[in-house]
Each structure stands twice: as C-alpha cells, then as structure tokens.
Design an enzyme around this catalytic site. Structure first.
Site, PDB file in Angstrom:
ATOM      1  N   ARG A 187       0.835  -1.190   0.000  1.00 15.77           N
ATOM      2  CA  ARG A 187       0.000   0.000   0.000  1.00 15.77           C
ATOM      3  C   ARG A 187       0.879   1.253   0.000  1.00 15.77           C
ATOM      4  O   ARG A 187       1.948   1.272   0.628  1.00 15.77           O
ATOM      5  CB  ARG A 187      -0.849  -0.042   1.261  1.00 15.77           C
ATOM      6  CG  ARG A 187      -1.816   1.115   1.446  1.00 15.77           C
ATOM      7  CD  ARG A 187      -2.972   1.024   0.512  1.00 15.77           C
ATOM      8  NE  ARG A 187      -4.100   1.832   0.951  1.00 15.77           N
ATOM      9  CZ  ARG A 187      -5.105   2.157   0.155  1.00 15.77           C
ATOM     10  NH1 ARG A 187      -5.122   1.759  -1.105  1.00 15.77           N
ATOM     11  NH2 ARG A 187      -6.117   2.861   0.603  1.00 15.77           N
ATOM     12  N   THR A 203      -9.954  -0.022  -9.741  1.00 17.18           N
ATOM     13  CA  THR A 203      -8.946  -0.851  -9.095  1.00 17.18           C
ATOM     14  C   THR A 203      -8.966  -2.121  -9.914  1.00 17.18           C
ATOM     15  O   THR A 203      -9.818  -2.276 -10.782  1.00 17.18           O
ATOM     16  CB  THR A 203      -9.368  -1.100  -7.627  1.00 17.18           C
ATOM     17  OG1 THR A 203      -9.277   0.132  -6.932  1.00 17.18           O
ATOM     18  CG2 THR A 203      -8.518  -2.130  -6.918  1.00 17.18           C
ATOM     19  N   GLN A 223      -4.228   8.129  -4.115  1.00 19.85           N
ATOM     20  CA  GLN A 223      -4.649   7.305  -2.975  1.00 19.85           C
ATOM     21  C   GLN A 223      -4.795   8.118  -1.686  1.00 19.85           C
ATOM     22  O   GLN A 223      -5.433   7.655  -0.741  1.00 19.85           O
ATOM     23  CB  GLN A 223      -3.585   6.221  -2.765  1.00 19.85           C
ATOM     24  CG  GLN A 223      -4.120   4.891  -2.282  1.00 19.85           C
ATOM     25  CD  GLN A 223      -4.823   4.116  -3.353  1.00 19.85           C
ATOM     26  OE1 GLN A 223      -6.039   3.983  -3.341  1.00 19.85           O
ATOM     27  NE2 GLN A 223      -4.075   3.621  -4.311  1.00 19.85           N
ATOM     28  N   THR A 280      -4.127  -0.972  -7.260  1.00 16.51           N
ATOM     29  CA  THR A 280      -4.917   0.202  -7.645  1.00 16.51           C
ATOM     30  C   THR A 280      -4.116   1.494  -7.697  1.00 16.51           C
ATOM     31  O   THR A 280      -3.069   1.616  -7.050  1.00 16.51           O
ATOM     32  CB  THR A 280      -6.075   0.397  -6.639  1.00 16.51           C
ATOM     33  OG1 THR A 280      -6.944   1.414  -7.097  1.00 16.51           O
ATOM     34  CG2 THR A 280      -5.582   0.780  -5.254  1.00 16.51           C
ATOM     35  N   GLY A 304     -13.739  -1.649  -6.690  1.00 15.92           N
ATOM     36  CA  GLY A 304     -15.047  -1.088  -6.346  1.00 15.92           C
ATOM     37  C   GLY A 304     -15.062  -0.245  -5.086  1.00 15.92           C
ATOM     38  O   GLY A 304     -16.135   0.010  -4.534  1.00 15.92           O
ATOM     39  N   GLY A 305     -13.888   0.179  -4.586  1.00 14.61           N
ATOM     40  CA  GLY A 305     -13.854   1.035  -3.397  1.00 14.61           C
ATOM     41  C   GLY A 305     -14.592   0.380  -2.244  1.00 14.61           C
ATOM     42  O   GLY A 305     -14.356  -0.788  -1.910  1.00 14.61           O
ATOM     43  N   SER A 362      -7.648   1.076   3.393  1.00 16.34           N
ATOM     44  CA  SER A 362      -8.122   0.539   2.118  1.00 16.34           C
ATOM     45  C   SER A 362      -9.352  -0.348   2.328  1.00 16.34           C
ATOM     46  O   SER A 362      -9.652  -0.749   3.455  1.00 16.34           O
ATOM     47  CB  SER A 362      -7.002  -0.305   1.505  1.00 16.34           C
ATOM     48  OG  SER A 362      -7.457  -0.985   0.368  1.00 16.34           O
ATOM     49  N   SER A 363     -10.040  -0.643   1.241  1.00 12.32           N
ATOM     50  CA  SER A 363     -11.137  -1.626   1.284  1.00 12.32           C
ATOM     51  C   SER A 363     -10.766  -2.892   0.515  1.00 12.32           C
ATOM     52  O   SER A 363     -11.595  -3.789   0.353  1.00 12.32           O
ATOM     53  CB  SER A 363     -12.400  -1.035   0.651  1.00 12.32           C
ATOM     54  OG  SER A 363     -12.856   0.050   1.392  1.00 12.32           O
TER      55      SER A 363
HETATM   56  O1  DON Z   1      -7.965   1.052  -1.412  1.00 10.63           O
HETATM   57  C1  DON Z   1      -9.136   1.300  -1.626  1.00 10.63           C
HETATM   58  O2  DON Z   1     -10.045   0.858  -0.954  1.00 10.63           O
HETATM   59  C2  DON Z   1      -9.514   2.139  -2.830  1.00 10.63           C
HETATM   60  N1  DON Z   1      -8.429   3.014  -3.172  1.00 10.63           N
HETATM   61  C3  DON Z   1      -9.893   1.232  -3.947  1.00 10.63           C
HETATM   62  C4  DON Z   1     -10.340   1.979  -5.149  1.00 10.63           C
HETATM   63  C5  DON Z   1     -11.173   1.156  -6.042  1.00 10.63           C
HETATM   64  O3  DON Z   1     -11.484   0.037  -5.777  1.00 10.63           O
HETATM   65  C6  DON Z   1     -11.662   1.809  -7.267  1.00 10.63           C
HETATM   66  N2  DON Z   1     -12.349   0.835  -8.092  1.00 10.63           N
HETATM   67  N3  DON Z   1     -13.310   0.814  -8.653  1.00 10.63           N
END
Ligand code: DON
Length: 568
Positions: A104, A379, A418, A397, A471-472, A450-451
């Site tokens: 990360r 991502t 990020q 990502t 997908g955040g 992060s997720s």
């Molecule tokens: O780390 C995270 O949770 C976010 N930066 C992820 C971003 C993400 O999944 C975007 N995708 N659609």
C-alpha cells in the site's frame, strides 16, 4: 518441478469460453468462464492473463505468474494496473501456509493532517484527487520485487520481460479502454507537461494499438536494478522532478525509505469454510469477516436469494461493519486495532442484538460498537492458481480511474490519488462516500485505510476459492456476495460472479443495487420496512477461481468489464 515440460495439457470442459489460443506456441483456453486442468489466471485484460499463463507454462509458480500479471496490468490496463500505486497480495502455498504482502502507498513525509483544507477549514475540492498532492508514495515495485524474491522460482528478468515487450510493441485496445481514454483525454492534456501516449489526435477505437516506450524504459530499469530501478536513480529523479513541477510533496527520501511489508492475513470460519483475507491497513478483510460473522447464525438459504429477508439481513450487518470501520480501522503502525475483538463471535452477536427482522435500522442510530468494552474509480483484482497447488489473490490500484491522470514525465507511468482514502476531515466522505475519523487521519509515513479484499478460501484444509474485486467501498460486499452465493446458495462460480449485487455501507444510509438484481416486490417490501433503495451502475468486478471436487479449476471472470481467464 519448474523443469517439467508440458506436452499437451489441455482444458477439459469449456463453457462460455471464447476459445483456444496459442501463446508462445502453447495451446491455452481463454474466455470468461473456462475450466482448466492445471494452471489458471483471471485478470482484467486478456493480455495480462495470457502473460500470467505463459509464465506458468514456462515452469513458474503462482507468484511468478502473479508478478508477471501485475507488471503486465501496468501496461495493458493503465486505468488501474500500475507501478505508481499499490495493493495487497495474498498467497497460499500448496502446503497451506499463508502470507500477505502489503504494498500500500504511504503518506509522504511532508503530509499533514489538514493538508487538503482551505483557510476556513473546508475541504479544497479536487486537491486529494486531481493534483500532484493526491499521490501517496508508490508501493507496487517494492512489493513485487520482495514477493518475487521470497517465493519466485523463475528469474525476475523472466517475469518482468513480457510487460516490457508489451509496452514497446503495443497491444490492441479493447472497446471499453478506447472509451476510457477518450473520456479522460482532457485530463491527460491539462494535467501533463507533454501529452502522454494515451492521447492522440483522433478518437481511440477498439483495436487501435497503444505503445508506451517511456514505460518500457522504466520497466527495463526495474528489470536491471530491482527496487533501485524505481526508488533511486533515473526513475526516482523523474518522479521528484514531476512533483516539483506540480507542487507535489513526494521526495527522494520518501522513495528511498519506502518498504513493502509481509504480515499475517486475517481469517475466520464461515459455515465450514475458512475465509482468509487482507489485514489492515486494508479494512476489507475485517469488514468482510465481520459481516460473515454477523449473518452466520441465520439461514440464508431458507431466507432465499435476493429476497427482502436476505437483503435486509445482509445490509443490516453491512451497516454495522462499516460503522465499526469508520472508528477502529486505519494503519496498524499508527493506530491500535482490536482485530481479535472486532472478529469475536460474541461481539458480533452483540452488534446484531438490536437487529429487527421486520424493520430497517437508521444509520443515525447505529454507532460504531465497543469492542474495547469487553476489554471515477478503478482498481483491479487478479487471481492465480498453479499446477503445484499454490494460489495468489491480489488487488492493486491507483484509486481513481487512471489515478490522478498525471504521468511522470519521461517515465511513462501514472501516479495514484490514494491520499483521498485518508479521512481528509472527520465526517467528510471520500470519493467512495466513506467517512472516517482519527484512526484514518493523515500523518506523515502513514498508510491510508483501504477496502481491498483479496480472499482465499479453504474447505477441509484444501484450497477452495480465490477471489477479489475493485469497487472502493463495495469491494468487501461484492466479495461477500460471491462467497455466500457459492457457500449458501450453491451456485457455480460463474453464476456467483455474474449475478446482480447490492450494497450498504452505513453512511450514506441507503441500499444501492444493480439494475435487475432485485425484483419490484422485494424492493417495495424493503422500502416499507424503512430502507431507502437506489439503483446504481455496476457494483464490483470479481475475478475468481474455484477448485472443483475433481481438482479442476473453474474461472469466474466478471461479466462487468473486459475480464478474461486463461488456463491450461
Ligand atoms: O484502497 C481502496 O479501498 C480504494 N483506493 C480502492 C479503489 C477502487 O477500488 C476503485 N475501483 N473501482
């Protein structure tokens, strides 16, 4: 083992498959839903899946293939694949031992708590997403170099070279990519000193070739000097120069001090399966395991698939898990996280003690629990299984689609945005609507929460499934649904991945659902119980592999996007 020559190993049953292709004169099966006898790679682009599988066919193991796939994604899927971002890679070796590498990004040393606030204390629009200041110190290259030196059996040169060739020779864009590049054209032009290779005079169309010579040269420096090819020397100088041009704050010291780290994954039993996932600074694993723990006493099969009863139960558990996330989760190097207590069955049962099966709770009345009292987004995820029984689940990502759209001049790669994953101000939602507090506040050298939820599942001590998603905030809930679709609803991996999804994240207080995923009777009933429901575009893009009872591997490459599986 790596010397074994496979004469003609082949793919047995294929359904939903686009056919067989030849890579380096080897026949492999390719498509979204193939079944293979031996190795498999499922990723967001056909080129990266082919490169991963070619590495397996060359005698590499799952980690060699994963590292090759990660570098290939940085070339063929710049929307999210990267060397300027970060991620989490989960590994399960054939003997059952597991490992997690956290690569990360980190906040630069010059970062500070209120760096995105204006003079009146309000969040300055776009500063944490669209500027040089939005970038955390990239972790991908150190992560790949380290994971490869710990587990790889081919040379580093062997696994990175295909990405270099792909960048130099070019590859045909998919339909979706042509659209992505066209819609981001203005950002690429205005945010960069010289127009990058992603910009051309006429609109991109599917099949156009994208060549990236500067990126090929950067990858060559990494090939030849390992982490020093990125964190010092020419590449580091180019990154710092790019920062100086745009008032960014990543310094040479930030780069030279960055280190990825190995850590223990989190795990929990669910209905006879062992679910293994990423630990903090990703909150994805804990959120996923908390939701599974909260719903586990209930019989989902009896409640039915996508009925108001099951949607209500799952979203009420999601609401409570995301409330906990907002308070307790962050970088464990800076915040003490009560992981065991957050995952304790008694605690999770207490979290559900105010759950009513007939009416929705209100997020304004659901607060983070007290585990201590007892004492334009993109991502990408890829899954790899090799013929030896090793497995890799990795999510990587830049955060937003194309990160902050800033390309390090003359180095050809995109920077992440990020920093927006930090809580830039308590109570103010980030780009995924997530709110956070002190545990996820900005501090120099700290990792943003992060997720990302790469997951590996065992059944009776044997490898059963590999999965993950972009997908955040919807990452853990997308992965959750694939897991329960298989375990509780008995679906094939293909159905489990392709069927519709829904999501709740505590705040904002509503259930979002994909078009046609819930029927109108259930929607009406959920509304009458006090839930607000909103239809939205696709939720998650899961790339999964399931091991069938006969040992064959079945791919679930999500229909959402251009995901592709390769196997042999
Ligand atoms: O780390 C995270 O949770 C976010 N930066 C992820 C971003 C993400 O999944 C975007 N995708 N659609």
């Amino acid at each position: 083992m790596n010397k074994i020559i496979f004469i003609i190993l082949f793919v047995s049953a294929i359904y939903g498959c686009t056919g067989k292709i030849s890579v380096n004169k080897l026949t492999i099966a390719e498509g979204r839903n193939i079944i293979s006898d031996s190795g498999m790679v499922v990723s967001a682009h056909p080129q990266s899946s082919r490169i991963g599988i070619a590495i397996l066919r060359k005698g590499g193991n799952a980690v060699d293939a994963a590292v090759a796939t990660e570098f290939a994604l940085a070339v063929c899927y710049p929307e999210a694949g990267n060397i300027g971002g970060g991620g989490f890679m989960l590994i399960r070796q054939a003997d059952g031992t597991t490992d997690l590498i956290d690569y990360r990004e980190k906040a630069p040393l010059k970062a500070s708590r209120d760096m995105y606030l204006d003079a009146s204390g309000d969040v300055s629009e776009g500063l944490s997403t669209e500027t040089h200041m939005a970038s955390g110190v990239p972790g991908t290259v150190d992560g790949m170099v380290n994971i490869h030196s710990k587990y790889g059996i081919l040379s580093f040169r062997d696994v990175i070279q295909p990405a270099i060739d792909l960048a130099r020779k070019g590859f045909p864009l998919t339909d979706g990519q042509a659209a992505d590049f066209n819609s981001n054209r203005q950002n690429f032009i205005t945010r960069n000193l010289t127009p990058p290779s992603f910009v051309k005079d006429t609109p991109w169309v599917a099949g156009d070739t994208l060549r990236q010579e500067s990126l090929a040269q950067t990858l060559e420096r990494i090939r030849d000097r390992g982490r020093d090819g990125f964190y010092s020397g020419t590449t580091a100088r180019l990154i710092v120069k790019e920062m100086e041009r745009g008032n960014g704050i990543i310094s040479g010291q930030d780069l030279s001090e960055y280190r990825a780290s190995f850590k223990d994954p989190v795990l929990k039993e669910y209905h006879g399966y062992r679910i293994i996932s990423a630990s903090p600074p990703s909150g994805g694993g804990i959120v996923l395991l908390q939701i599974l723990g909260m719903i586990s006493p209930y019989n989902l099969k009896e409640a039915g698939f996508h009925t108001w009863q099951s949607v209500h139960l799952i979203t009420e558990a999601e609401r409570r898990a995301f409330a906990d996330r907002s308070k307790f989760l962050g970088d464990p190097g800076f915040t003490e996280i009560p992981v065991d207590r957050l995952l304790d069955d008694n605690y999770l049962a207490r979290r559900m003690s105010n759950y009513s099966k007939d009416s929705a709770s209100s997020s304004s009345k659901i607060f983070p629990g007290s585990p201590l009292a007892a004492v334009s987004e993109e991502t990408t995820h890829y899954s790899v299984a090799d013929y030896l029984g090793n497995a890799v689940a990795a999510t990587t990502t830049l955060n937003g689609t194309f990160g902050n759209s800033i390309i390090v001049d003359s180095a050809g790669f995109l920077l992440n945005n990020q920093m927006d994953d930090f809580s830039v101000k308590p109570g103010v939602p980030n780009m995924y609507g997530l709110v956070g507090g002190e545990a996820n506040s900005i501090q120099p050298g700290k990792k943003m929460l992060s997720s990302m939820t790469p997951v590996i599942i065992e059944k009776d001590g044997k490898l059963f499934m590999i999965a993950g998603s972009p997908g955040g905030s919807t990452i853990p809930t997308s992965v959750l649904q694939v897991i329960i679709n298989v375990i509780d609803y008995g679906m094939s991996i293909r159905q489990a991945v392709d069927t519709g999804r829904f999501h709740h994240q505590w705040l904002p207080d509503h259930i979002s659902y994909e078009k046609n995923s819930l029927d109108s009777t259930n929607i009406l009933k959920l509304r009458s119980m006090g839930h607000e429901l909103r239809e939205r575009n696709a939720i998650g893009r899961v790339n999964a592999i399931m091991i069938l009872p006969d040992g064959k591997k079945a791919a679930g490459a999500d229909r959402r996007g251009n995901n592709s599986a390769c196997g042999y």
